[in-house]
Design an enzyme around this catalytic site. Structure first.
Site, PDB file in Angstrom:
ATOM      1  N   PRO A 414       0.820  -1.210   0.000  1.00 34.71           N
ATOM      2  CA  PRO A 414       0.000   0.000   0.000  1.00 34.71           C
ATOM      3  C   PRO A 414       0.859   1.266   0.000  1.00 34.71           C
ATOM      4  O   PRO A 414       1.809   1.372   0.767  1.00 34.71           O
ATOM      5  CB  PRO A 414      -0.798  -0.104   1.304  1.00 34.71           C
ATOM      6  CG  PRO A 414      -0.100  -1.144   2.128  1.00 34.71           C
ATOM      7  CD  PRO A 414       0.579  -2.055   1.160  1.00 34.71           C
ATOM      8  N   GLN A 491      -6.994  -1.483   1.709  1.00 32.19           N
ATOM      9  CA  GLN A 491      -6.469  -1.235   3.057  1.00 32.19           C
ATOM     10  C   GLN A 491      -7.293  -0.121   3.692  1.00 32.19           C
ATOM     11  O   GLN A 491      -7.383   0.982   3.142  1.00 32.19           O
ATOM     12  CB  GLN A 491      -4.995  -0.817   3.002  1.00 32.19           C
ATOM     13  CG  GLN A 491      -4.395  -0.699   4.404  1.00 32.19           C
ATOM     14  CD  GLN A 491      -2.987  -0.110   4.422  1.00 32.19           C
ATOM     15  OE1 GLN A 491      -2.764   0.983   3.900  1.00 32.19           O
ATOM     16  NE2 GLN A 491      -2.056  -0.819   5.020  1.00 32.19           N
ATOM     17  N   TYR A 572      -1.021   5.019  13.416  1.00 35.04           N
ATOM     18  CA  TYR A 572      -2.372   5.531  13.162  1.00 35.04           C
ATOM     19  C   TYR A 572      -3.323   5.044  14.270  1.00 35.04           C
ATOM     20  O   TYR A 572      -2.888   4.402  15.223  1.00 35.04           O
ATOM     21  CB  TYR A 572      -2.826   5.119  11.750  1.00 35.04           C
ATOM     22  CG  TYR A 572      -1.906   5.715  10.693  1.00 35.04           C
ATOM     23  CD1 TYR A 572      -1.771   7.096  10.582  1.00 35.04           C
ATOM     24  CD2 TYR A 572      -1.150   4.902   9.861  1.00 35.04           C
ATOM     25  CE1 TYR A 572      -0.901   7.661   9.645  1.00 35.04           C
ATOM     26  CE2 TYR A 572      -0.278   5.462   8.927  1.00 35.04           C
ATOM     27  CZ  TYR A 572      -0.155   6.839   8.835  1.00 35.04           C
ATOM     28  OH  TYR A 572       0.715   7.404   7.927  1.00 35.04           O
ATOM     29  N   ARG A 620      -2.197  -5.263   9.140  1.00 38.33           N
ATOM     30  CA  ARG A 620      -0.808  -4.763   9.115  1.00 38.33           C
ATOM     31  C   ARG A 620      -0.432  -4.279  10.510  1.00 38.33           C
ATOM     32  O   ARG A 620      -1.181  -3.526  11.139  1.00 38.33           O
ATOM     33  CB  ARG A 620      -0.645  -3.645   8.086  1.00 38.33           C
ATOM     34  CG  ARG A 620       0.779  -3.113   8.023  1.00 38.33           C
ATOM     35  CD  ARG A 620       1.045  -2.208   6.824  1.00 38.33           C
ATOM     36  NE  ARG A 620       1.682  -2.955   5.750  1.00 38.33           N
ATOM     37  CZ  ARG A 620       2.518  -2.429   4.835  1.00 38.33           C
ATOM     38  NH1 ARG A 620       2.790  -1.136   4.849  1.00 38.33           N
ATOM     39  NH2 ARG A 620       3.067  -3.157   3.910  1.00 38.33           N
ATOM     40  N   ARG A 715       8.344   0.868  -2.760  1.00 39.51           N
ATOM     41  CA  ARG A 715       9.063   1.810  -3.631  1.00 39.51           C
ATOM     42  C   ARG A 715       9.481   1.200  -4.974  1.00 39.51           C
ATOM     43  O   ARG A 715       9.388   1.895  -5.996  1.00 39.51           O
ATOM     44  CB  ARG A 715      10.265   2.393  -2.877  1.00 39.51           C
ATOM     45  CG  ARG A 715       9.816   3.352  -1.780  1.00 39.51           C
ATOM     46  CD  ARG A 715      10.931   3.651  -0.803  1.00 39.51           C
ATOM     47  NE  ARG A 715      11.385   2.452  -0.130  1.00 39.51           N
ATOM     48  CZ  ARG A 715      12.470   2.383   0.623  1.00 39.51           C
ATOM     49  NH1 ARG A 715      13.209   3.452   0.793  1.00 39.51           N
ATOM     50  NH2 ARG A 715      12.808   1.257   1.220  1.00 39.51           N
TER      51      ARG A 715
HETATM   52  C1  LIG Z   1       4.928   6.901  -0.913  1.00 42.25           C
HETATM   53  C2  LIG Z   1       4.616   5.867   0.111  1.00 42.25           C
HETATM   54  C3  LIG Z   1       3.345   5.798   0.631  1.00 42.25           C
HETATM   55  C4  LIG Z   1       3.009   4.818   1.582  1.00 42.25           C
HETATM   56  N1  LIG Z   1       1.737   4.693   2.020  1.00 42.25           N
HETATM   57  C5  LIG Z   1       1.387   3.653   2.795  1.00 42.25           C
HETATM   58  C6  LIG Z   1       0.028   3.374   3.113  1.00 42.25           C
HETATM   59  O1  LIG Z   1      -0.859   4.044   2.642  1.00 42.25           O
HETATM   60  N2  LIG Z   1      -0.250   2.345   3.920  1.00 42.25           N
HETATM   61  C7  LIG Z   1       0.740   1.541   4.425  1.00 42.25           C
HETATM   62  O2  LIG Z   1       0.454   0.600   5.166  1.00 42.25           O
HETATM   63  N3  LIG Z   1       2.026   1.763   4.117  1.00 42.25           N
HETATM   64  C8  LIG Z   1       2.363   2.765   3.310  1.00 42.25           C
HETATM   65  N4  LIG Z   1       3.669   2.936   2.931  1.00 42.25           N
HETATM   66  C9  LIG Z   1       4.678   1.971   3.411  1.00 42.25           C
HETATM   67  C10 LIG Z   1       4.903   0.883   2.375  1.00 42.25           C
HETATM   68  O3  LIG Z   1       3.751   0.084   2.168  1.00 42.25           O
HETATM   69  C11 LIG Z   1       6.052  -0.039   2.806  1.00 42.25           C
HETATM   70  O4  LIG Z   1       5.713  -0.684   4.002  1.00 42.25           O
HETATM   71  C12 LIG Z   1       7.363   0.716   2.972  1.00 42.25           C
HETATM   72  O5  LIG Z   1       7.547   1.679   1.959  1.00 42.25           O
HETATM   73  C13 LIG Z   1       8.552  -0.230   2.951  1.00 42.25           C
HETATM   74  O6  LIG Z   1       8.603  -0.947   1.750  1.00 42.25           O
HETATM   75  P1  LIG Z   1       9.661  -0.603   0.571  1.00 42.25           P
HETATM   76  O7  LIG Z   1      11.018  -0.670   1.178  1.00 42.25           O
HETATM   77  O8  LIG Z   1       9.433  -1.695  -0.461  1.00 42.25           O
HETATM   78  O9  LIG Z   1       9.350   0.770   0.045  1.00 42.25           O
HETATM   79  C14 LIG Z   1       4.007   3.925   2.008  1.00 42.25           C
HETATM   80  C15 LIG Z   1       5.302   4.017   1.477  1.00 42.25           C
HETATM   81  C16 LIG Z   1       5.603   4.962   0.515  1.00 42.25           C
HETATM   82  C17 LIG Z   1       7.005   4.975  -0.066  1.00 42.25           C
END
Ligand SMILES: Cc1cc2nc3c(=O)[nH]c(=O)nc-3n(C[C@H](O)[C@H](O)[C@H](O)COP(=O)(O)O)c2cc1C
Ligand SMILES: Cc1cc2nc3c(=O)[nH]c(=O)nc-3n(C[C@H](O)[C@H](O)[C@H](O)COP(=O)(O)OP(=O)(O)OC[C@H]3O[C@@H](n4cnc5c(N)ncnc54)[C@H](O)[C@@H]3O)c2cc1C
Length: 764
Positions: A414, A491, A572, A620, A715
């Protein structure tokens, strides 16, 4: 230079040799308390790579060492009545005594003065008579203690017990691990041949098992007899032998992990185990000692002063030591936690063992032993229900959760887009999620979608609280279902004290410049001194928010989402109940973890009741607040997951952090995966791993080792919506479905990345 080496182990001797090789005029004396052929321990191992470094420094000593090597290529693992063998690992073993005798000969030949049976009480005293003192006095270095204030050693005594034994039983065809279940718990052995008729046999177990056996009160002889009884099936009647005459009592030890903050003091420098240790399970202590010796000798000849040479030596070696210590820590912790993995199938157990240090990647294992890995992948696919003959990487295995069938194990994590208007998703969301669904991931999450206007994080966050939201989401879900074979998960969350903040690319988590709305949370806390203090929720608030969740879930169900996730992480609203950092309630929703979980579980139960029974729900969590004892730690996360599991949650999405500005996360590749691993293997609950996972290799190794059931990438999917299809093309996997209009692009990519064209390739 007039040099004293304190200690005639691999570090001291090899340093003396390396110095003489660079300048025969050095006057070097090695002081060793033991006799020349008097040594504790049995064999040591070198990997092929290690040995090349040593051979380059001194070909003659390398040749004589090589002449005494016992080689093996295979690793064999005995576990639950099976012997699983994999090849291509390339190790050699030599008796420690033989190694030292060869190094002594070489040192003598080069004119080093070797003084045995000479105990040195003070490196400080010695240093008065020499230009340089190299303190290579081993694990229990007296020098390190004498100048503890200068060296600042950190010594971490690890929790497992081990004893270093030898045997005449042959283990000459493979480095062998034996895991044996006894009435007192599991005991395991690391066994390897090091000369024609002797093998090292290190026995290891947990402290609890060790206590139950009463090993602490046994003599070395009694301890050997007890270990023989445990491993009788593997010893062919041969005895186990101890030569640890220098250790009093039963000779069982706890491994001390040593790292000194500073490695030199005046004209004294630490080397080998005295400076830093690496756990024996990755067999690198001797390598580290000998390579440090070469490095010090080099810098003493390239730098103008001792001080400059010490600085360069420490700088260069510290990086290498930290790299090895990190791999050694992974390996050591794997053995410390091994009881967690002892329910795994032998195939998966083996994979987990082989990749425990995280230094051997999935594809590297294929280079080592293709047929073994093919067999392991086929096992994974079979167990996933993909059919008997499927040999594909684990990331391309299907997964079933209730009646939801995912085509593969890759998940678009997400990610908030901050592009909604009054909570309503726009064309941005249609294109964004549509692209990711076309990109090959089995499951696409939508961003945290909020159950009310005040439950949004920012004014740009999506919602599920108005009929037009439901309709807009339905359009997106319908597109995904009509045009792709990806599934889509909704989510749902509420921002709590982290609400009313700026868009992600503005000042993240900072209050709005204008138009802030009041926020509420478990207790009257503020995210940071800059943010407003939330109102502590009363029962009426809790009822209202629960009904908002229920209403949102009903909308998500009508919109056709395949799966639902409750966002109970990242600070949250629901997360603010779980973590003690933000839950200061005195009622039945505060205090114990059980109490703190009560409201999130109440929401889950209410939501489960309206969500279609055939569709799964995930939760989560933040498995670590990263603040130490004050907050949630991984062991609490296991307890949280157990409660979720009992309540009927289908899969735990294991994230971490973002619950406090005090957090000090330890980042790194796959840094949150250990929490998923722990939850999955201690509770048996399905998990999703997330956090700095960015290569197909990471995904495959996480899945194959049983560290998670699904792998989320966030990402990487911003940078490349087609991450999964691109990964498949690169890996030569032709089994993923591309959208039909893109076949020509697919075929070109397949051609460019090598391998055969797919059967279905068609020019439009
Ligand atoms: C731009 C952005 C927005 C995110 N928004 C959410 C979100 O809405 N809900 C959530 O549970 N995590 C959110 N995350 C966290 C990601 O789901 C993930 O847990 C975190 O980026 C680590 O993963 P990665 O290393 O693959 O980026 C967000 C991350 C990024 C980079
Ligand atoms: C169970 C076990 C298994 C291991 N397996 C492996 C392996 O497979 N591969 C590997 O590479 N490494 C292995 N190691 C690690 C390896 O033994 C050490 O890392 C390596 O020996 C370090 O070399 P060193 O010269 O720094 O210290 P040491 O080998 O400990 O040498 C220090 C020397 O200094 C002498 N000494 C100490 N104090 C004094 C004093 N005051 N006066 C005079 N002399 C003194 C000691 O007698 C000793 O000979 C293992 C270690 C353990 C515990």
């Amino acid at each position: 230079m007039k040099i004293a080496c304190l200690g005639g182990g691999p570090a001291g001797l090899y340093f003396a040799i390396s110095m003489k090789l660079r300048d025969a005029a050095h006057d070097i004396t090695v002081f060793e308390r033991n006799r020349p052929d008097d040594t504790f321990g049995w064999g040591v191992v070198f990997s092929d790579e290690t040995f090349e470094n040593i051979a380059a420094n001194d070909p003659p000593s390398a040749a004589s060492i090589r002449a005494h090597f016992a080689y093996w290529d295979d690793i064999a693992v005995y576990y639950r009545g099976e012997r699983v063998v994999s090849g291509g690992h390339g190790f050699s073993g030599i008796a420690r005594k033989q190694l030292l005798l060869l190094l002594q000969d070489r040192a003598r030949q080069l004119g080093v003065d070797l003084r045995f049976q000479t105990e040195i009480d003070s490196a400080g005293e010695l240093a008065k008579h020499y230009d340089l003192v190299v303190a290579a006095d081993g694990l229990n270095s007296k020098t390190r203690r004498e100048f503890a204030d200068a060296f600042k050693p950190a010594i971490d005594l690890r929790k497992n017990k081990f004893v270093w034994l030898g045997t005449r039983q042959k283990f000459d065809d493979a480095f062998t691990f034996i895991f044996e279940e006894t009435g007192h718990g599991w005991v395991w052995a690391h066994a390897y041949q090091f000369d024609a008729d002797t093998a090292t046999f290190i026995v290891e177990c947990s402290e609890a098992t060790w206590q139950k056996f009463g090993f602490g009160a046994m003599s070395q002889d009694e301890s050997c007899r007890a270990c023989e009884r445990i491993f009788a099936n593997y010893l062919g009647g041969h005895r186990l032998m101890s030569n640890a005459t220098h250790i009093r009592g039963s000779a069982w030890l706890n491994f001390p992990r040593v790292l000194c903050e500073t490695w030199s003091h005046q004209n004294i420098v630490l080397m080998g185990d005295a400076a830093a240790t690496a756990h024996f399970s990755i067999g690198s202590g001797t390598k580290l000692a000998m390579e440090s010796a070469v490095s010090m000798a080099d810098y003493l000849h390239s730098e103008p002063t001792l001080e400059a040479a010490f600085a360069k030596y420490e700088n260069a070696r510290r990086t290498e030591v930290l790299r090895l210590q990190s791999a050694a820590r992974n390996s050591m912790e794997w053995f410390e936690d091994v009881e967690r993995y002892l329910q795994l199938d032998p195939v998966q157990f083996n994979y987990s063992l082989l990749t425990r240090s995280q230094r051997i990647s999935h594809e590297n294992l294929r280079l080592r032993d293709k047929s073994w890995l093919d067999g392991a992948e086929a096992w994974f696919q079979r167990r996933a229900g993909a059919g008997d003959n499927a040999v594909r990487r684990p990331m391309f295995a299907p997964l079933r959760l209730r009646d939801l069938h995912l085509k593969n194990r890759v998940v678009v994590s997400p990610m908030a887009q901050y592009k909604a208007v009054d909570g309503c998703p726009t064309d941005w969301h249609l294109v964004h999620y549509g692209e990711r669904a076309k990109g090959g991931a089995g499951l696409v999450f939508i961003e945290m979608t909020c159950v009310s206007a005040e439950g949004r994080i920012t004014p740009g966050c999506t919602g599920m609280y108005k009929p037009e939201h439901e309709a807009a989401w339905k359009r997106i879900v319908d597109f995904v279902h009509a045009e792709t074979d990806a599934k889509i998960c909704c989510q749902l969350g509420h921002s709590g004290a982290k609400g009313s903040t700026q868009l992600g690319w503005e000042e993240m988590d900072a209050p709005l410049k204008t138009g802030n709305w009041p926020v509420m949370a478990a207790s009257a806390t503020a995210w940071s001194p800059r943010n407003q203090t939330a109102r502590a929720m009363d029962r009426a608030d809790m009822d209202r928010v629960r009904e908002q969740f229920v209403a949102a879930v009903a909308m998500a169900a009508r919109a056709g989402f395949d799966m639902l996730e409750l966002h109970c992480a990242h600070g949250y609203l629901l997360s603010s109940f779980i973590t003690p950092l933000t839950n200061q309630r005195a009622d039945e929703y505060g205090g114990s973890l059980q109490n703190r979980m009560r409201y999130p579980l109440e929401i889950f139960q209410a939501v489960r009741a309206v969500w279609p029974a055939a569709k799964p729900i995930s939760v989560r969590i933040s498995a670590n607040d990263w603040v130490g004892d004050d907050g949630i730690e991984p062991r609490d996360a296991v307890a949280i997951a157990r409660m979720l599991q009992e309540a009927g949650v289908d899969i735990c999405d294991v994230s971490a952090g973002q619950t406090s500005i005090r957090a000090r996360p330890v980042y790194g590749r796959m840094f949150q995966t250990p929490f998923s691993d722990r939850i999955r293997n201690e509770t048996g609950m399905a998990t999703m791993a997330v956090g700095n996972i960015f290569e197909p290799d990471h995904v495959n190794s996480i899945l194959m080792a049983g560290r998670a059931d699904l792998v989320c990438l966030a990402r990487p999917h911003l940078a490349d919506p087609y991450w999964t299809l691109h990964a498949a093309a690169k890996l030569g996997d032709r089994g993923e479905t591309w959208p039909a209009p893109y076949y020509a692009g697919r075929d070109q990519l397949y051609r460019l990345s090598g391998g055969a064209e797919p059967v279905a390739a068609t020019a439009v």
